[in-house]
Design a protein around this motif. Structure first.
Motif, mmCIF file in Angstrom:
data_model
loop_
_atom_site.group_PDB
_atom_site.id
_atom_site.type_symbol
_atom_site.label_atom_id
_atom_site.label_comp_id
_atom_site.label_asym_id
_atom_site.label_seq_id
_atom_site.Cartn_x
_atom_site.Cartn_y
_atom_site.Cartn_z
ATOM 1 N N PRO A 150 -4.567 0.170 7.573
ATOM 2 C CA PRO A 150 -5.502 1.718 6.467
ATOM 3 C C PRO A 150 -5.134 2.739 7.257
ATOM 4 O O PRO A 150 -5.614 3.910 6.032
ATOM 5 C CB PRO A 150 -7.318 1.238 7.519
ATOM 6 N N THR A 151 -5.121 3.023 8.243
ATOM 7 C CA THR A 151 -4.403 4.462 8.887
ATOM 8 C C THR A 151 -2.779 4.441 9.131
ATOM 9 O O THR A 151 -3.033 5.611 9.087
ATOM 10 C CB THR A 151 -5.598 4.499 10.546
ATOM 11 N N GLY A 152 -2.223 3.148 8.356
ATOM 12 C CA GLY A 152 -0.649 3.929 8.156
ATOM 13 C C GLY A 152 -0.507 4.800 7.104
ATOM 14 O O GLY A 152 -1.209 4.871 6.430
ATOM 15 N N ASN A 153 0.657 3.994 6.686
ATOM 16 C CA ASN A 153 1.523 4.288 5.099
ATOM 17 C C ASN A 153 2.265 3.258 4.827
ATOM 18 O O ASN A 153 3.700 3.384 4.565
ATOM 19 C CB ASN A 153 2.317 5.908 5.353
ATOM 20 N N PRO A 154 1.525 1.963 4.085
ATOM 21 C CA PRO A 154 2.377 0.786 3.945
ATOM 22 C C PRO A 154 2.231 1.116 2.921
ATOM 23 O O PRO A 154 3.849 0.462 2.626
ATOM 24 C CB PRO A 154 1.143 -0.514 3.882
ATOM 25 N N CYS A 155 2.488 2.152 1.725
ATOM 26 C CA CYS A 155 3.037 1.700 0.723
ATOM 27 C C CYS A 155 4.217 3.189 0.437
ATOM 28 O O CYS A 155 5.379 2.282 -0.105
ATOM 29 C CB CYS A 155 2.033 2.382 -0.838
ATOM 30 N N GLN A 156 4.165 3.714 1.361
ATOM 31 C CA GLN A 156 5.394 4.731 1.349
ATOM 32 C C GLN A 156 6.269 3.652 2.118
ATOM 33 O O GLN A 156 8.089 3.864 1.572
ATOM 34 C CB GLN A 156 4.863 6.008 2.472
ATOM 35 N N LYS A 157 6.302 2.764 2.892
ATOM 36 C CA LYS A 157 7.261 1.432 3.650
ATOM 37 C C LYS A 157 6.994 1.108 2.678
ATOM 38 O O LYS A 157 8.342 0.397 2.480
ATOM 39 C CB LYS A 157 6.275 1.094 4.972
ATOM 40 N N HIS A 158 7.062 0.389 1.877
ATOM 41 C CA HIS A 158 6.900 -0.665 1.126
ATOM 42 C C HIS A 158 8.347 0.038 -0.615
ATOM 43 O O HIS A 158 9.056 -0.872 -0.164
ATOM 44 C CB HIS A 158 5.876 -0.839 0.365
ATOM 45 N N THR A 186 10.354 2.018 0.664
ATOM 46 C CA THR A 186 11.049 2.429 1.117
ATOM 47 C C THR A 186 12.267 1.227 1.096
ATOM 48 O O THR A 186 12.143 0.508 2.011
ATOM 49 C CB THR A 186 11.039 3.201 2.509
ATOM 50 N N VAL A 187 13.225 1.932 1.039
ATOM 51 C CA VAL A 187 14.342 0.616 1.195
ATOM 52 C C VAL A 187 15.580 1.291 1.502
ATOM 53 O O VAL A 187 16.340 2.432 0.990
ATOM 54 C CB VAL A 187 14.825 -0.275 -0.493
ATOM 55 N N LEU A 189 11.010 5.427 -5.142
ATOM 56 C CA LEU A 189 10.082 5.939 -6.265
ATOM 57 C C LEU A 189 10.876 7.257 -6.216
ATOM 58 O O LEU A 189 11.421 8.138 -7.961
ATOM 59 C CB LEU A 189 9.135 6.542 -5.430
ATOM 60 N N LYS A 190 11.254 8.345 -5.413
ATOM 61 C CA LYS A 190 11.272 9.476 -5.740
ATOM 62 C C LYS A 190 13.088 9.604 -6.048
ATOM 63 O O LYS A 190 13.948 10.276 -6.731
ATOM 64 C CB LYS A 190 11.633 10.221 -4.253
ATOM 65 N N ALA A 191 14.310 8.187 -6.109
ATOM 66 C CA ALA A 191 15.262 7.895 -6.182
ATOM 67 C C ALA A 191 15.463 8.041 -7.767
ATOM 68 O O ALA A 191 16.143 8.287 -8.294
ATOM 69 C CB ALA A 191 15.877 7.510 -5.666
ATOM 70 N N ALA A 192 13.797 7.221 -8.593
ATOM 71 C CA ALA A 192 14.035 6.662 -9.734
ATOM 72 C C ALA A 192 13.540 8.684 -10.657
ATOM 73 O O ALA A 192 13.991 8.831 -11.663
ATOM 74 C CB ALA A 192 12.998 6.599 -10.155
ATOM 75 N N ILE A 193 12.432 9.471 -9.750
ATOM 76 C CA ILE A 193 12.107 10.852 -10.240
ATOM 77 C C ILE A 193 13.456 11.306 -10.642
ATOM 78 O O ILE A 193 13.567 11.889 -12.135
ATOM 79 C CB ILE A 193 11.150 11.372 -9.404
ATOM 80 N N ALA A 194 14.863 11.379 -9.818
ATOM 81 C CA ALA A 194 15.880 12.045 -9.939
ATOM 82 C C ALA A 194 16.254 11.835 -11.284
ATOM 83 O O ALA A 194 17.009 12.639 -12.015
ATOM 84 C CB ALA A 194 17.238 11.710 -9.096
#
Length: 311
Positions: free
Chosen positions: A160-168, A170-171, A177-182
């Protein structure tokens, strides 16, 4: 793309269930529509717009905002979305709004299948004498928007206090997702080139996405992301808007209209939010999408942009 299509299907089901009680056919809705807001009052420009075409996805079409149009119902296109407000704010302007929920850049040139029908390729609305085009597209390409809203809320409880979605997403140290946005930037550039080819004299405005999350603080009951993922969500949105700005600059004949700064203080957590939170309002707005206040806010940014340039 599956996540964005399934979301649209759910929204259409909600819409159909309340249609007879809340939403009207456009001809009926026009007679009972609320009085226009300040944003929709006519602005004085040196150019009289004659044919305005609005292209875009659900952040343009306005899912579940009364009143919903039926052409087709599956596009979840509102008579109170920002193209409609902008058109009312421009003197003697005829709007052709072909925006559609779930659309991505491919749906500019291909028929888009929707519940209860289909939406013709959005470029079909463009004419050689079209003189104003707004384009609101990119968030659905490569499933970026759908991936976030279908994945992040379910990961909150794990940290709850972390960033699990960002980690999910990030490979091997790469934010996928940032790579897709490019890649999205390239697709949007192609869209702008296609608009210019079909409407050579048009003023083309590429519309950015308004803020979803606050710059600080959290509201898990409304926006159920882990605390650390709020900053990441802002970063993703800023990356997407920056990609759109670059697409417009690279095109050279289109202008990026940034709605992100104006939406500060109107995120999903705010008292006067432009964005609906996690819960669908079947008579007001789809979850994680602009409400009517948000549509009016975006329209005001566009109208101010046109007026400031004397267009």
């Amino acid at each position: 793309m599956r996540s964005r299509r399934s979301l649209v299907t759910v929204l259409v089901s909600v819409l159909v269930s309340v249609l007879t009680l809340t939403f009207l056919h456009p001809a009926t809705a026009a007679a009972k529509a609320p009085q226009p807001s300040q944003a929709s009052q006519p602005v004085q420009t040196s150019r009289g717009w004659v044919h305005y075409v609005a292209l875009g996805d659900s952040y343009t079409s306005g899912p579940l905002i009364p009143f919903q149009r039926l052409d087709p119902l599956g596009c979840l296109r509102s008579t109170q979305n920002y193209p409609s407000v902008v058109a009312r704010g421009l003197d003697r302007t005829v709007l052709t709004d072909v925006s559609c929920a779930g659309a991505d850049t491919g749906d500019m040139t291909q028929r888009q299948e929707v519940t209860l029908g289909y939406n013709r390729p959005q470029f079909d609305a463009l004419r050689s004498d079209t003189d104003l085009v707004t384009v609101g597209i990119g968030g659905n390409d490569y499933g970026v928007f759908g991936s976030i809203i279908s994945t992040c809320p379910g990961l909150r409880d794990s940290d709850p206090t972390g960033n699990p979605c960002q980690k999910h997403f990030t490979v091997d140290g790469v934010d996928t997702l940032k790579a897709a946005i490019a890649e999205t930037r390239k697709d949007v550039e192609a869209v702008l080139d296609g608009v210019r080819k079909r409407s050579p004299e048009a003023t083309i405005l590429l519309i950015g996405y308004p803020r979803i999350a606050p710059p600080s603080g959290t509201c898990p009951d409304i926006l159920p992301f882990a605390d650390g993922d709020y900053a990441w969500l802002n970063d993703i949105e800023e990356t997407l808007n920056a990609a759109l700005a670059s697409a417009a600059a690279n095109n050279g004949t289109a202008t990026f209209v940034d709605t992100y700064p104006a939406s500060l203080g109107h995120d999903a957590c705010a008292d006067h939010a432009w964005i609906q939170g996690q819960h669908i309002n079947p008579i007001g707005a789809a979850n994680y999408h602009p409400n009517r206040r948000g549509m009016e806010g975006v329209a005001e940014v566009i109208l101010d942009h046109l007026a400031a340039r004397g267009w």
